[in-house]
Each structure stands twice: as C-alpha cells, then as structure tokens.
Scaffold this motif. Structure first.
Motif, PDB file in Angstrom:
ATOM      1  N   GLY A 134       0.785  -1.220   0.000  1.00  0.00           N
ATOM      2  CA  GLY A 134       0.000   0.000   0.000  1.00  0.00           C
ATOM      3  C   GLY A 134       0.815   1.267   0.000  1.00  0.00           C
ATOM      4  O   GLY A 134       2.039   1.261  -0.176  1.00  0.00           O
ATOM      5  N   CYS A 135       0.111   2.363   0.199  1.00  0.00           N
ATOM      6  CA  CYS A 135       0.696   3.697   0.121  1.00  0.00           C
ATOM      7  C   CYS A 135       1.672   3.963   1.257  1.00  0.00           C
ATOM      8  O   CYS A 135       1.593   3.349   2.328  1.00  0.00           O
ATOM      9  CB  CYS A 135      -0.413   4.746   0.144  1.00  0.00           C
ATOM     10  N   GLY A 136       2.572   4.918   1.004  1.00  0.00           N
ATOM     11  CA  GLY A 136       3.538   5.328   2.003  1.00  0.00           C
ATOM     12  C   GLY A 136       2.923   6.232   3.059  1.00  0.00           C
ATOM     13  O   GLY A 136       1.706   6.448   3.117  1.00  0.00           O
ATOM     14  N   GLY A 243      -0.582  -0.202  -8.632  1.00  0.00           N
ATOM     15  CA  GLY A 243       0.742   0.062  -9.179  1.00  0.00           C
ATOM     16  C   GLY A 243       1.534   1.049  -8.348  1.00  0.00           C
ATOM     17  O   GLY A 243       1.011   1.662  -7.401  1.00  0.00           O
ATOM     18  N   ASN A 244       2.788   1.223  -8.724  1.00  0.00           N
ATOM     19  CA  ASN A 244       3.667   2.195  -8.076  1.00  0.00           C
ATOM     20  C   ASN A 244       3.918   3.369  -9.013  1.00  0.00           C
ATOM     21  O   ASN A 244       3.089   4.255  -9.127  1.00  0.00           O
ATOM     22  CB  ASN A 244       4.975   1.520  -7.647  1.00  0.00           C
ATOM     23  N   ASP A 245       5.042   3.342  -9.714  1.00  0.00           N
ATOM     24  CA  ASP A 245       5.360   4.460 -10.604  1.00  0.00           C
ATOM     25  C   ASP A 245       4.530   4.458 -11.887  1.00  0.00           C
ATOM     26  O   ASP A 245       4.337   5.508 -12.505  1.00  0.00           O
ATOM     27  CB  ASP A 245       6.851   4.439 -10.962  1.00  0.00           C
ATOM     28  N   LEU A 357       4.498  -5.501  -5.537  1.00  0.00           N
ATOM     29  CA  LEU A 357       4.651  -4.053  -5.558  1.00  0.00           C
ATOM     30  C   LEU A 357       5.244  -3.536  -4.250  1.00  0.00           C
ATOM     31  O   LEU A 357       6.048  -2.598  -4.241  1.00  0.00           O
ATOM     32  CB  LEU A 357       3.297  -3.391  -5.813  1.00  0.00           C
ATOM     33  N   ALA A 358       4.874  -4.162  -3.131  1.00  0.00           N
ATOM     34  CA  ALA A 358       5.416  -3.773  -1.836  1.00  0.00           C
ATOM     35  C   ALA A 358       6.925  -4.049  -1.778  1.00  0.00           C
ATOM     36  O   ALA A 358       7.708  -3.216  -1.335  1.00  0.00           O
ATOM     37  CB  ALA A 358       4.701  -4.512  -0.718  1.00  0.00           C
TER      38      ALA A 358
END
Length: 365
Positions: A134-136, A243-245, A357-358
């Motif tokens: 998840g998100c930072g 996704g990330n980037d 993704l993590a």
C-alpha cells in the motif's frame, strides 16, 4: 522459498470490525505454496497478538452489531501458538522490533481508518525497515484526512463539490455562528463527515438545521475536524488503481445503495445494495473516470493500491471526485477486488501483485 507475510488487522478505529472480515479474505486467498502467513491482530485497546488464534480472539471481542453480513467468523479458542507481541495502548514506549514476529518479509496492513490507514502504522513499518503493501506515510495520511485530500485534489485541478472545514472546538463554543457559516456557503442537504474516518463511520446527511446539529455532534465523536460537503442527487461511481510508478486503472463500477445513501448499514449490514460492474455509463465517461482516478492517485503520491470514488450528478451529468481510499475494503462484498476481477485480474493474482509491488517499492526506496 516462501515469502513470510504478516497480515495485520483489527486496529483501534471505528472500522475495526470491517478490518477483521477484510483480513480473513486476504488470509484465505494467499497461496500457501508461495507464502507463509502470520496473522497479527491489533485489539481495540492496543494489544498486538500474533498467531493462528489472533483472529478468533479479536472476533470474540468485536461488536457483533458492526460485523459485516455474509462472512464466516472463527469461534475457536486461542490456539497454543498465540502470543501477545506487545501493548501500545499504555503510556510506556514500545520497541518497533517487538511489534512483529521475527522473519517477516512483508506486511499486509489490512487496517481501515485512523491508527492504521492514516500513515501511523506505515511510519512504524518504515522505522522497522519492513516492506509493506500500500501507500507510504504521506499518501496514507493525506488519503485518510478528507480536508488535506481535498486540498491536494484542488491543487491538481480535479473537480470538487463545494465544502467547508469545521473545527469541533469552534462549533462547540459558538454553534450558531457555525450553522450560519455553513448555510451561507452550502444548501441543504449536506453531508457531514469526520475528516479522518472511512466506511461511512460518523457520516450523516443533514436536510435542515436540526439535522445539521445532530450530524455535527455525531461526526465530532470521531474527530476534532469535520468536513461538510454539498449534497447532490448523485450516482456513486468507483474505480480501482494498482501500481507504483506506472499505475493501472480498472474498469469502473457503480454502487446503488439500498438506502437513501451509501452509509455503514448499506455497505456492510443490510446486504441489499446493488453493484454494477462495469458501471452503466458511456465509454467516454468511463475513460474520463479512469483518467481522473489516475490523476487523483498521483496527486497524493499513491503507491500499491487505492480505490477512487466519484459522484455523478443525476441531473447535470457533471462528474465530481469524492475521495481516495488508500486501503479499501477486502471483504467478500468490497468493490476494489471485484472491479479488478471484472478487468481480468482474479483475487489471488491481485494479492500476488500487491505483495510484489510492496517488495519492489522497498527495493527502490
């Protein structure tokens, strides 16, 4: 060699019961040939429990009237391997290293609401040097706080309905001035929400001043900052981001509430709300939803996953962004996974992607 995944659930927010059901679905779907799953529960008073009995312990202590319908709840007693890892509810300091069992490769924090989805646990895991789904910290904090989220959306040029921020102490000291300010800026009906909460906990629809007073009192139970939004006759359109980037966006879905609006009862207890995936909207509007969702995700520096919610005005056809959920529900009736399934990504594969993704984000950070 299998990856050890600590699935973190429960927590000290009003969404505790929803988290239990989300986590059960995640644990059941993780491939045992690929993952060694370690359940880690956080009780309402801040105890961290690790082991196969953690879920049963938290379910036994849960508010049965708030447990989502249609899910299986374990009733067995605590198992022999159940241990209390730590207690964070008191005044004493707790070592970060003591909060998780040894050997964890990645944490899946299936936590909803404050003290879980708001960047606090994410910051803890950053200090521990552990990868997590998840998100930072920043994106989680902004995604949890509706006022900060709206500021980020406005800076990104996203379409927002009129809204006001009300501070609890100002309302308590001078309620008439608060009512006058709201009525000067917005027209009834309005929606009144705790700035930091999800699953429609503490949210009310006010149709007049008496209803507004009751709604502010209800929201003030959960937060010292309260968001008041213009109400409109709207359809609820949602979309999932992964996704990330280089994030991807699912096909949109629509929720048709069983009640007047999509409150906690309609989401989790009534079982009568309808879900349409894909949403019955035009191809052009579907593409617009997906485009704006991606922009919203990137405006808060999202990573891993999010569900982005929109309001579609039934009269004008105008599309408004409502909010981003950085750890959306994973219950059997939750939209996030359902929209990905309709987009060709089944639930177990979705979990694989989230864990990958993590680990990827940890490697490049």
């Amino acid at each position: 060699m299998s990856t050890t995944v600590a699935v973190l659930f429960g927590g000290q927010s009003g969404e505790h019961e929803v988290s239990l059901v989300s986590a059960q679905a995640v644990i059941a779907a993780l491939d045992p040939t690929r993952y060694r799953v370690v359940p880690v529960g956080i009780s309402k008073d801040g105890r961290w429990l690790a082991g196969s009995g953690a879920m049963a312990a938290l379910v036994a202590a849960a508010d049965s009237t708030r447990l989502p319908a249609g899910a299986h709840y374990p009733q067995e007693d605590l198992e022999a391997d159940e241990v209390e890892v730590a207690h964070t509810g008191g005044a004493g300091q707790v070592s970060v290293a003591r909060l998780l069992p040894p050997g964890v490769d990645v944490v899946f924090p299936v936590l909803h609401g404050p003290r879980g989805e708001d960047g606090t646990v994410q910051g803890l895991l950053e200090l521990a040097g552990v990868a997590y789904v998840g998100c930072g910290v920043a994106a989680s904090a902004v995604g949890m706080d509706k006022a900060l989220m709206k500021a980020a959306f406005a800076a990104a040029g996203l379409p927002l309905l009129p809204w006001l921020l009300v501070r609890r102490h100002e309302w308590q000291q001078n309620p008439e001035a608060t009512y006058n300010q709201i009525e000067a800026a917005l027209t009834y009906p309005v929606f009144v929400k705790p700035a930091n909460m999800g699953s429609s906990v503490g949210v009310s629809k006010a149709k007049d001043r008496d209803g507004l007073a009751e709604a502010l009192a209800e929201a003030a139970r959960y937060d010292r900052r309260i968001v008041v939004e213009q109400g409109i006759p709207a359809r609820e359109i949602e979309v999932s981001v992964l996704g990330n980037d280089e994030p991807e966006v699912s096909i949109p879905g629509e929720v048709v509430p069983s009640g007047e609006w999509y409150d906690y009862h309609a989401k989790y207890l009534g079982g009568q709300s309808a879900i349409h995936i894909p949403a019955p909207i035009s191809a052009d509007l579907s593409e617009e939803v997906r485009r704006l969702a991606l922009r919203a995700f990137q405006s808060i520096d999202g990573a891993g996953l999010a569900r982005v919610d929109f309001l579609l005005d039934k009269e004008s056809g105008q599309l408004w962004i409502n909010e981003v959920n950085t750890m959306p529900g994973f219950t059997p009736i939750s939209m996030y996974a359902k929209m990905w399934a309709a987009s060709g990504l089944d639930y177990p594969t979705l979990l694989d992607r989230l864990i990958s993704l993590a680990l990827e984000r940890k490697r490049i950070s």
